[in-house]
Design a protein around this motif. Structure first.
Motif, PDB file in Angstrom:
ATOM      1  N   ASP A   1      31.199  54.797  43.980  1.00  0.00           N
ATOM      2  CA  ASP A   1      31.319  55.710  42.835  1.00  0.00           C
ATOM      3  C   ASP A   1      30.176  55.478  41.846  1.00  0.00           C
ATOM      4  O   ASP A   1      29.556  56.430  41.358  1.00  0.00           O
ATOM      5  CB  ASP A   1      32.660  55.525  42.121  1.00  0.00           C
ATOM      6  CG  ASP A   1      33.839  56.044  42.932  1.00  0.00           C
ATOM      7  OD1 ASP A   1      33.614  56.824  43.891  1.00  0.00           O
ATOM      8  OD2 ASP A   1      34.978  55.679  42.601  1.00  0.00           O
TER       9      ASP A   1
ATOM     10  N   VAL B   1      34.663  50.880  47.041  1.00  0.00           N
ATOM     11  CA  VAL B   1      34.884  52.229  46.496  1.00  0.00           C
ATOM     12  C   VAL B   1      34.259  52.339  45.110  1.00  0.00           C
ATOM     13  O   VAL B   1      33.559  53.315  44.797  1.00  0.00           O
ATOM     14  CB  VAL B   1      36.385  52.563  46.465  1.00  0.00           C
ATOM     15  CG1 VAL B   1      36.636  53.853  45.694  1.00  0.00           C
ATOM     16  CG2 VAL B   1      36.937  52.674  47.885  1.00  0.00           C
ATOM     17  N   ARG B   2      34.493  51.333  44.261  1.00  0.00           N
ATOM     18  CA  ARG B   2      33.914  51.355  42.912  1.00  0.00           C
ATOM     19  C   ARG B   2      32.390  51.355  42.978  1.00  0.00           C
ATOM     20  O   ARG B   2      31.724  52.064  42.213  1.00  0.00           O
ATOM     21  CB  ARG B   2      34.410  50.160  42.091  1.00  0.00           C
ATOM     22  CG  ARG B   2      35.852  50.294  41.621  1.00  0.00           C
ATOM     23  CD  ARG B   2      36.196  49.266  40.564  1.00  0.00           C
ATOM     24  NE  ARG B   2      36.073  47.907  41.030  1.00  0.00           N
ATOM     25  CZ  ARG B   2      37.053  47.222  41.638  1.00  0.00           C
ATOM     26  NH1 ARG B   2      38.233  47.789  41.873  1.00  0.00           N
ATOM     27  NH2 ARG B   2      36.868  45.967  42.017  1.00  0.00           N
TER      28      ARG B   2
ATOM     29  N   GLU C   1      37.566  46.187  49.852  1.00  0.00           N
ATOM     30  CA  GLU C   1      37.635  47.658  49.868  1.00  0.00           C
ATOM     31  C   GLU C   1      37.605  48.296  48.477  1.00  0.00           C
ATOM     32  O   GLU C   1      36.805  49.208  48.240  1.00  0.00           O
ATOM     33  CB  GLU C   1      38.864  48.133  50.636  1.00  0.00           C
ATOM     34  CG  GLU C   1      38.927  49.645  50.727  1.00  0.00           C
ATOM     35  CD  GLU C   1      40.075  50.121  51.604  1.00  0.00           C
ATOM     36  OE1 GLU C   1      39.998  51.268  52.068  1.00  0.00           O
ATOM     37  OE2 GLU C   1      41.030  49.360  51.818  1.00  0.00           O
ATOM     38  N   PRO C   2      38.455  47.860  47.520  1.00  0.00           N
ATOM     39  CA  PRO C   2      38.390  48.520  46.208  1.00  0.00           C
ATOM     40  C   PRO C   2      37.040  48.337  45.525  1.00  0.00           C
ATOM     41  O   PRO C   2      36.548  49.230  44.831  1.00  0.00           O
ATOM     42  CB  PRO C   2      39.530  47.883  45.405  1.00  0.00           C
ATOM     43  CG  PRO C   2      39.985  46.702  46.175  1.00  0.00           C
ATOM     44  CD  PRO C   2      39.530  46.876  47.590  1.00  0.00           C
ATOM     45  N   GLU C   3      36.407  47.192  45.749  1.00  0.00           N
ATOM     46  CA  GLU C   3      35.069  46.960  45.193  1.00  0.00           C
ATOM     47  C   GLU C   3      34.065  47.913  45.837  1.00  0.00           C
ATOM     48  O   GLU C   3      33.160  48.422  45.171  1.00  0.00           O
ATOM     49  CB  GLU C   3      34.633  45.515  45.434  1.00  0.00           C
ATOM     50  CG  GLU C   3      35.442  44.487  44.672  1.00  0.00           C
ATOM     51  CD  GLU C   3      35.019  43.069  45.011  1.00  0.00           C
ATOM     52  OE1 GLU C   3      33.953  42.884  45.655  1.00  0.00           O
ATOM     53  OE2 GLU C   3      35.749  42.139  44.626  1.00  0.00           O
TER      54      GLU C   3
ATOM     55  N   LEU D   1      40.827  43.771  52.499  1.00  0.00           N
ATOM     56  CA  LEU D   1      41.644  44.400  51.463  1.00  0.00           C
ATOM     57  C   LEU D   1      41.169  44.031  50.056  1.00  0.00           C
ATOM     58  O   LEU D   1      41.426  44.764  49.102  1.00  0.00           O
ATOM     59  CB  LEU D   1      43.118  44.030  51.637  1.00  0.00           C
ATOM     60  CG  LEU D   1      43.789  44.624  52.873  1.00  0.00           C
ATOM     61  CD1 LEU D   1      45.236  44.167  52.984  1.00  0.00           C
ATOM     62  CD2 LEU D   1      43.721  46.153  52.859  1.00  0.00           C
ATOM     63  N   GLU D   2      40.462  42.934  49.938  1.00  0.00           N
ATOM     64  CA  GLU D   2      39.876  42.546  48.653  1.00  0.00           C
ATOM     65  C   GLU D   2      38.545  43.263  48.435  1.00  0.00           C
ATOM     66  O   GLU D   2      38.213  43.668  47.322  1.00  0.00           O
ATOM     67  CB  GLU D   2      39.660  41.025  48.635  1.00  0.00           C
ATOM     68  CG  GLU D   2      39.005  40.474  47.394  1.00  0.00           C
ATOM     69  CD  GLU D   2      38.759  38.979  47.520  1.00  0.00           C
ATOM     70  OE1 GLU D   2      37.580  38.555  47.512  1.00  0.00           O
ATOM     71  OE2 GLU D   2      39.753  38.230  47.653  1.00  0.00           O
TER      72      GLU D   2
ATOM     73  N   ASN E   1      28.716  45.648  51.624  1.00  0.00           N
ATOM     74  CA  ASN E   1      30.061  45.574  52.213  1.00  0.00           C
ATOM     75  C   ASN E   1      30.070  44.611  53.385  1.00  0.00           C
ATOM     76  O   ASN E   1      30.968  43.766  53.508  1.00  0.00           O
ATOM     77  CB  ASN E   1      30.517  46.970  52.663  1.00  0.00           C
ATOM     78  CG  ASN E   1      30.698  47.925  51.512  1.00  0.00           C
ATOM     79  OD1 ASN E   1      30.877  47.517  50.365  1.00  0.00           O
ATOM     80  ND2 ASN E   1      30.647  49.213  51.797  1.00  0.00           N
TER      81      ASN E   1
END
Length: 198
Positions: free
Chosen positions: A191, A187-188, A183-185, A180-181, A169
């Motif tokens: 997971d 989280v994935r 962050e979703p990566e 913002l680009e 990160n």
């Protein structure tokens, strides 16, 4: 009186820390002598070492604030909650809060702080010392519900996964990618990483 003494100690601690981090970020960790940090914080060198036993601790106390956190999450989880699920949830919560320890924080000082830590060999070595203490604490917490070997191996894997996730990160943000680009990566990736742990 005890409250006033504690408040004074906290103020001195913060003054030393702020002076140290500012000087280190400006000129580099290896370029700033401890005596200069003490002078900037308006304390003596012996006083500085009462608060921070090593020069590296002037930097890493911010990470040390999270010392034992994974063990506390395991011990404080809801009744019946799986330890891995609790740790996964806690890491995702940290991402959502932009907790610097997750690497997902794009404040320039935070990005610069991580760059300094990861590029300074003595800081990396001291960081691994802190991580070893964390690993032992987590293994002890996990051993309350698993055998010792399983707990030891699992603690090492969990903390390694968190370290890799945080570093990825930070690296993405350091490379100039927008939060913002990233962050979703992030989280994935979290997971996926936790799904790979037993």
């Amino acid at each position: 009186m005890t409250g006033l003494r504690q408040l004074h100690r906290q103020r001195v601690h913060e003054a030393i820390s702020e002076a140290a981090i500012a000087l280190f970020l400006e000129r580099g960790f290896d370029e700033v002598p401890v005596a200069e940090v003490a002078a900037a914080a308006q304390v003596s060198k012996p006083t500085l070492f009462k608060y921070f036993p090593t020069k590296e601790d002037l930097v890493l106390h911010r990470i040390a604030d999270h010392q034992g956190e994974a063990a506390r999450v395991v011990r404080g989880r809801a009744p019946g909650e799986d330890p891995m699920r609790a740790l996964h949830r806690h890491f995702l919560d940290g991402l959502a809060r932009r907790d610097p320890v997750t690497g997902l924080n794009d404040h320039p000082d935070v990005v610069a702080y991580h760059r300094m830590v990861f590029s300074t060999p003595s800081l990396v070595a001291r960081l691994f010392h802190h991580m070893a203490l964390d690993e032992r604490a987590l293994a002890d917490a996990l051993a309350e519900t698993a055998d010792d070997l399983t707990a030891d191996l699992l603690a090492a894997r969990i903390l390694a996964a968190q370290r890799v996730l945080a570093r990825r990160n930070w690296q993405a943000l350091s490379d100039g990618r927008p939060l913002l680009e990233v962050e979703p990566e992030a989280v994935r990736a979290a997971d996926r990483a936790f799904s790979m742990l037993p």
